[in-house]
Structures are given as C-alpha cells and as structure tokens.
Design an enzyme around this catalytic site. Structure first.
Site, PDB file in Angstrom:
ATOM      1  N   GLU A 259       0.851  -1.197   0.000  1.00 26.01           N
ATOM      2  CA  GLU A 259       0.000   0.000   0.000  1.00 26.01           C
ATOM      3  C   GLU A 259       0.880   1.238   0.000  1.00 26.01           C
ATOM      4  O   GLU A 259       2.019   1.188   0.461  1.00 26.01           O
ATOM      5  CB  GLU A 259      -0.830   0.048   1.299  1.00 26.01           C
ATOM      6  CG  GLU A 259      -2.031  -0.820   1.297  1.00 26.01           C
ATOM      7  CD  GLU A 259      -2.756  -0.787   2.644  1.00 26.01           C
ATOM      8  OE1 GLU A 259      -2.180  -0.348   3.636  1.00 26.01           O
ATOM      9  OE2 GLU A 259      -3.909  -1.213   2.670  1.00 26.01           O
TER      10      GLU A 259
ATOM     11  N   LYS B  77       2.296   4.463   1.610  1.00 26.81           N
ATOM     12  CA  LYS B  77       2.399   4.969   2.986  1.00 26.81           C
ATOM     13  C   LYS B  77       2.064   6.461   2.930  1.00 26.81           C
ATOM     14  O   LYS B  77       2.852   7.268   2.440  1.00 26.81           O
ATOM     15  CB  LYS B  77       3.807   4.752   3.547  1.00 26.81           C
ATOM     16  CG  LYS B  77       3.942   5.186   5.005  1.00 26.81           C
ATOM     17  CD  LYS B  77       5.293   4.742   5.568  1.00 26.81           C
ATOM     18  CE  LYS B  77       5.375   4.902   7.073  1.00 26.81           C
ATOM     19  NZ  LYS B  77       5.386   6.267   7.535  1.00 26.81           N
TER      20      LYS B  77
ATOM     21  N   ARG C  31      -2.365   9.270  11.936  1.00 25.10           N
ATOM     22  CA  ARG C  31      -3.194   8.084  12.140  1.00 25.10           C
ATOM     23  C   ARG C  31      -4.506   8.432  12.830  1.00 25.10           C
ATOM     24  O   ARG C  31      -4.524   9.255  13.758  1.00 25.10           O
ATOM     25  CB  ARG C  31      -2.387   7.125  13.031  1.00 25.10           C
ATOM     26  CG  ARG C  31      -2.979   5.750  13.221  1.00 25.10           C
ATOM     27  CD  ARG C  31      -2.650   4.927  12.010  1.00 25.10           C
ATOM     28  NE  ARG C  31      -3.061   3.546  12.163  1.00 25.10           N
ATOM     29  CZ  ARG C  31      -2.238   2.557  12.514  1.00 25.10           C
ATOM     30  NH1 ARG C  31      -0.981   2.809  12.787  1.00 25.10           N
ATOM     31  NH2 ARG C  31      -2.678   1.324  12.572  1.00 25.10           N
TER      32      ARG C  31
ATOM     33  N   ARG D  57       4.302  -3.566  17.541  1.00 26.92           N
ATOM     34  CA  ARG D  57       5.194  -3.192  16.461  1.00 26.92           C
ATOM     35  C   ARG D  57       5.781  -4.495  15.944  1.00 26.92           C
ATOM     36  O   ARG D  57       6.916  -4.843  16.236  1.00 26.92           O
ATOM     37  CB  ARG D  57       6.279  -2.264  17.013  1.00 26.92           C
ATOM     38  CG  ARG D  57       6.999  -1.464  15.995  1.00 26.92           C
ATOM     39  CD  ARG D  57       7.957  -0.502  16.667  1.00 26.92           C
ATOM     40  NE  ARG D  57       7.294   0.696  17.181  1.00 26.92           N
ATOM     41  CZ  ARG D  57       6.793   1.654  16.436  1.00 26.92           C
ATOM     42  NH1 ARG D  57       6.859   1.576  15.118  1.00 26.92           N
ATOM     43  NH2 ARG D  57       6.221   2.706  16.975  1.00 26.92           N
TER      44      ARG D  57
HETATM   45  P1  AMP Z   1       5.848   5.360  11.363  1.00 24.00           P
HETATM   46  O1  AMP Z   1       4.998   6.443  11.936  1.00 24.00           O
HETATM   47  O2  AMP Z   1       7.016   5.854  10.599  1.00 24.00           O
HETATM   48  O3  AMP Z   1       6.163   4.289  12.396  1.00 24.00           O
HETATM   49  O4  AMP Z   1       4.975   4.603  10.263  1.00 24.00           O
HETATM   50  C1  AMP Z   1       3.795   3.964  10.588  1.00 24.00           C
HETATM   51  C2  AMP Z   1       2.645   4.916  10.352  1.00 24.00           C
HETATM   52  O5  AMP Z   1       2.443   5.112   8.967  1.00 24.00           O
HETATM   53  C3  AMP Z   1       1.320   4.370  10.817  1.00 24.00           C
HETATM   54  O6  AMP Z   1       1.134   4.533  12.198  1.00 24.00           O
HETATM   55  C4  AMP Z   1       0.339   5.204  10.020  1.00 24.00           C
HETATM   56  O7  AMP Z   1       0.061   6.405  10.717  1.00 24.00           O
HETATM   57  C5  AMP Z   1       1.118   5.570   8.769  1.00 24.00           C
HETATM   58  N1  AMP Z   1       0.578   4.989   7.527  1.00 24.00           N
HETATM   59  C6  AMP Z   1       0.456   5.652   6.360  1.00 24.00           C
HETATM   60  N2  AMP Z   1      -0.060   4.872   5.400  1.00 24.00           N
HETATM   61  C7  AMP Z   1      -0.284   3.653   5.968  1.00 24.00           C
HETATM   62  C8  AMP Z   1      -0.803   2.426   5.485  1.00 24.00           C
HETATM   63  N3  AMP Z   1      -1.181   2.263   4.210  1.00 24.00           N
HETATM   64  N4  AMP Z   1      -0.884   1.391   6.364  1.00 24.00           N
HETATM   65  C9  AMP Z   1      -0.486   1.529   7.656  1.00 24.00           C
HETATM   66  N5  AMP Z   1       0.017   2.665   8.168  1.00 24.00           N
HETATM   67  C10 AMP Z   1       0.127   3.730   7.338  1.00 24.00           C
END
Ligand code: AMP
Length: 548
Positions: A250, A252, A257, A411
C-alpha cells in the site's frame, strides 16, 4: 482499602527490582483489592482513567506545586516547591518532604478527618477531571489541596506522583497483565486478548475475578472505545518477499493516524494516542456519516491535500490540535481520509481475520477513501507502486503480510515500512535488453557497472524497476546511439551514460562479474552531469557492502 495501605504497598513495590517479585507483589495487591480492584489495577500503573478514556486530570505541574504549597503551610510558596523539585528530582519526594498533617497530626489520634481511602481518592480525582469553565483552576487546586491535607508523608508521595502521571514504581502493562492472570487464575493469553479489545485494565481485572476465562473471552471491541493501533517496523522488500508467500503493498500516506468509530448515530475520531479529536475534524465526521456503513471501526490516515498533493504531516497535526476556530482552520487546510483497515463491521470483530479479508470488508462498507492494497510477489510491481506513491508526494510504501491478523499496540513483523535507501550509487550503463510486447521498441532492462581503476567495467546488477513508460522512451533515445553490439534482445552499450540507482542491500554474488549484486535496485534518474569516469568505483561498492 485505605489509601495509606496502597501507598505502603506501592513503597514496597518500588523497592523491588526483579520482574517476578514485582508481579508477585501486584498479584497480592489485586487479590486483596475487593471493591477497589478496578481502581487499583490502574493506580498501580499510575493511571487514573482507563486507557480508552480521553479524560485527563488536566493538572499542569504549576497547579500541582500550588496545591502542595497550600498544604505545606503559610511559609511555603509554589516557587519553593519548584526549587525543592529541582533539588530532589521527584515530585513524590517533594510532597513527602513536607508535613501535611495527615496521620501524624490529629488524625493519628482518631480526632481528625477520616482516613483517606482509595475509593475517595478516585472519586475526588474524577470530580477534579470534570471541573470546567471559569474558576476551574482554583477548584482543582482546592480539591487537590483537600486531598493532600489529609495525607501522611508516604501517601503524599504516591498521590503527587499519581496526579502528575509519574508513578515510577516499576509496574508496566505486562506486569499488571501477568498479575491479573496469577491473581484470578486465568490464562495470560486470554487476559492479553481481553486487554487488547477493551483497553481497560480495571475492567479486565474485575471480569477475570468475577467471571474467569469465559468472561474474558466474551469481551469484545466496543464502538466508541478506541484500541491501540497496530504499528509497523522498518523493513525491506527483500525481507517481505523472503518471509511471506505474497506481499500486501500500500502507499504509505504522509499524514496522521486515526481510528474512526461510528455506531450509526455518532462518529468519534481518535488519534494514534487514543485521544479524541472528533471536534477538530468536522469534514471527517461528515464524510463518515455519508460514506461508512455503521456500526464500524476503521483505521486509517488523515491527509491534508492541496491541489492533489499532500501537505506536510505537520499541517495535519495542527488540525488535530485545533480547539478554536475549527471552521477557519478547515478552510485553510482541508483534510481527507485514507482508510486502510477495518477492526469491526456489522457487529463483528475482525481482529483475528486476515488482512485481505479485513480490507475487503473495508471496501464493502466505506465508499471512497480506501487505500489500494495490491497483493503480489513481484518486486517490479512493488517498485512501480513505490514510484507512484513517491510521485504522488507520499512517503513510500507499507509492506503487509496478507495473512496477518490485527495486533493492537504491536510493532510486529507483519507490517513493514520500507526503509528509504540510505545511499544511492551512480553506475555506468554497459548493456540493456529490448523489451517485449508493448515495450518491444524500447530498451527495458539496463545492465549496470561501477567504474574500475583500469577502465574496465565489471557488472553489478540490472535495473528494470522504477521506470515509467515515458522514461523508457527517453532512455531508449538516449542509449540507442551507444549500442556497440547486439545479440537478439541483448545489447552491449559503450560506457557513456550514468544512472543513479537506489537499492536495499549489496550482496556478495557470483551472478555478476563484480562479485556483488544489488538487491531491489531501482532507477532514480540519469546523472547528466556525470561521465563514466565520475561514476562510483567498485571499491566504493565493496566498502558499502562491508559497512552494511
Ligand atoms: P511510522 O509512523 O514511521 O512508524 O509509520 C507507521 C505509520 O504510517 C502508521 O502509524 C500510520 O500512521 C502511517 N501509515 C500511512 N499509510 C499507511 C498504510 N497504508 N498502512 C499503515 N500505516 C500507514
């Protein structure tokens, strides 16, 4: 239970260091809790309210210093309290250092105010949390003063820490989970699951005690009560392709969130930390009312779009925090939903359903705003999705195990955010292959070589991914004049053109003559400004391979 007993036990726990001893002490506390079980399961972790509840005491340190100063007596000011905090480094030690009168004064002889109980502290703090409007600060100080005034030094230590959410007695969530299981003889697994769905240690402790394992198994998600979001680890496409049969890919999205709860009547939106942000995001509330079939809980990202491009996520967070003038904020920065998961639909919990099923469900209950999930085992397809995500201004891609369940708060290894390339390489194009079918008139796969001191070019890998059709046409035009020899689809190209290439890893490999191969190489662009003599050397490739 008297608050003094809780403070005594908290003091004993604080002295312990081994996890097993801590769990045993918490087990004893919970087993002897009677009517205070729910409160104690929270207090021992330094929580006043359940995790799903957005209610906060809303007491800043200053307000707490003022209440302590009032309780300490006429000669003490809030500044004195703050100075003592700077000296002692712990608000509990500061509160304990004053004589508030509690059980050392008249109360010790049974003539003073009634002894403070755990239930009373919980009630007073609840009242304090719900004090709002003009004069509420003074009321909060009064309530806190009233409590502190009745504490002994030991009680004051833990009351002050509780109020400022700084319990620090070494009791984490895992210890409380294990203590609930031990105290009420229920399996840890069932306790863990119940905690995940309810997000409420107090309630799980009570259900475990009163209804055992079967009671825990009956706990379900509740629309309106947020659960912890599933989290991602950093990982590579190579990891995903190695570990799973197929990879769910998908975009990102670059945003923030959210978890959206809709019971058919009311929409509630929660942030990643489970704080309620409903009022700050009216367009998401409207969108949900119009497009989501209730009852449902969906997980996703809020993005701020401007002319089809996402704005930096800080803009989205600013919207989340906005309390006043929301209508104006909305005009300045409009936000949209990109939903990617579904935790509950049509009165059924979906946490244990595989990702693909949850995503299908999501598509069937939400019209529009759903992320595209591609399930594939083809590295080229993954690279193409990543190129599109980056082109659209988003962060990159998420790689998800299509079979995986939804694990709140974890995680785990089932969601990977693809690590950005650390270093890129500038490599010389020394060969290529003509494409097939629709792409037969274009050079497609490009053979890459680092520079070598003797002017020879050993090969290091091929790149075929990350290139759009338009770019293929341009690259063919650029490289065709340099074709040296041709054998069927395979061509040798004289070293003239330098590509910038991204990759995940450099591996030792007999496949290419340089003795190394790039894993998941991707075309990033033509280095017009570089000639082959300026390309990266095999020595640099070796150094990078060693430093991984
Ligand atoms: P990080 O904040 O760098 O740990 O990345 C994870 C975060 O990416 C998640 O908590 C979501 O807020 C965000 N995110 C964006 N697109 C997606 C997606 N398609 N699936 C899951 N998380 C996503």
């Amino acid at each position: 239970m008297e608050f003094a007993e809780f403070a005594e036990r908290a003091g004993e726990i604080e002295e312990l260091s081994a996890d097993t001893d801590i769990i045993e002490a918490v087990t004893d506390l919970l087993a002897s809790a009677n009517d205070d079980l729910e409160v104690l399961a929270r207090f021992v972790q330094g929580r006043v309210f359940p995790a799903w509840d957005s209610t906060t005491l809303d007491i800043g340190p200053n307000l707490c210093y003022t209440a302590i100063a009032h309780a300490a007596g006429q000669n003490v000011s809030a500044d004195d309290v703050e100075d003592r905090l700077a000296e002692l480094g712990d608000i509990g030690a500061v509160a304990a250092s004053y004589d508030f009168g509690g059980q050392q004064g008249l109360a010790a002889f049974g003539a003073g105010p009634e002894k403070l109980t755990v239930a009373e502290v919980a009630d007073e703090l609840e009242t304090l949390a719900h004090t709002e409007g003009a004069g509420s600060q003074d009321t909060k100080i009064d309530i806190l003063f009233g409590l502190l005034n009745r504490t002994s030094s030991k009680e004051a230590r833990y009351l002050a820490r509780l109020v400022l959410s700084e319990m620090r007695i070494g009791v984490g969530e895992g210890a409380v989970r294990d203590a609930i299981a031990d105290a009420f003889d229920v399996p840890v697994k069932a306790t863990e699951r119940a905690l995940q769905v309810s997000n409420d240690y107090g309630r799980v402790a009570r259900v475990a005690r009163d209804s055992g394992e079967s009671g825990l198994d009956e706990l379900q998600l509740e629309v309106g009560r947020p659960v912890q979001a599933m989290l991602a680890q950093a990982g590579t496409v190579t990891d995903a392709l190695d570990d799973w049969v197929n990879v769910g890919v998908e975009w990102k999205f670059d945003g923030a969130r959210v978890q959206i709860h809709y019971d058919g009547d009311e929409v509630r939106v929660f942030s990643r930390n489970m704080e309620e942000v409903t009022d700050a995001l009216p367009e998401i509330v409207e969108y949900t009312h119009e497009n989501l079939e209730a009852p449902a809980i969906v997980d996703g990202e809020i993005v701020a779009m401007d002319d089809g491009e996402p704005l930096p996520f800080q803009e989205v967070l600013r919207r989340f925090r906005r309390k006043h003038d929301v209508a104006r904020a909305r005009e300045e920065v409009a936000v949209e939903l990109r939903a990617f998961d579904c935790l509950h639909a049509d009165n059924k919990d979906l946490l244990t359903a595989p990702l693909t099923e949850r995503h299908d469900r999501l598509q069937s209950i939400l019209s529009g705003g759903v992320s595209a999930l591609t399930v594939t085992d083809d590295a080229d397809e993954i690279a193409a999705i990543e190129a599109n995500a980056l082109d659209a201004g988003h962060e990159g891609i998420m790689l998800k195990n299509p079979e995986s369940t939804y694990s709140p708060g974890r995680r785990g290894k089932n969601w990977l955010k693809r690590k950005p390339d650390v270093e890129t390489l500038d490599l010389v194009v020394t060969g290529a292959e003509w494409g097939e079918g629709r792409r037969a008139s274009f050079l497609g796969t490009f053979l890459l070589s680092p520079r070598e001191e003797n002017g020879e070019f050993e090969t290091l890998g091929k790149v075929a991914t990350g290139i759009t059709d338009e770019e293929l046409a341009e690259l063919t035009e650029l490289l065709e004049p340099h074709i040296a020899t041709q054998d069927g689809q395979i061509v040798d190209i004289s070293p003239e053109i330098v590509f910038e290439v991204g990759y995940e890893e450099i591996q030792q490999s007999p496949t290419y003559s340089a003795g190394y191969a790039l894993r998941f190489p991707r075309f990033l662009g033509v280095r017009d400004d570089k000639s082959p003599a300026d390309a990266d050397s095999l020595e640099r490739v070796e150094r990078l391979a060693e430093s991984q």
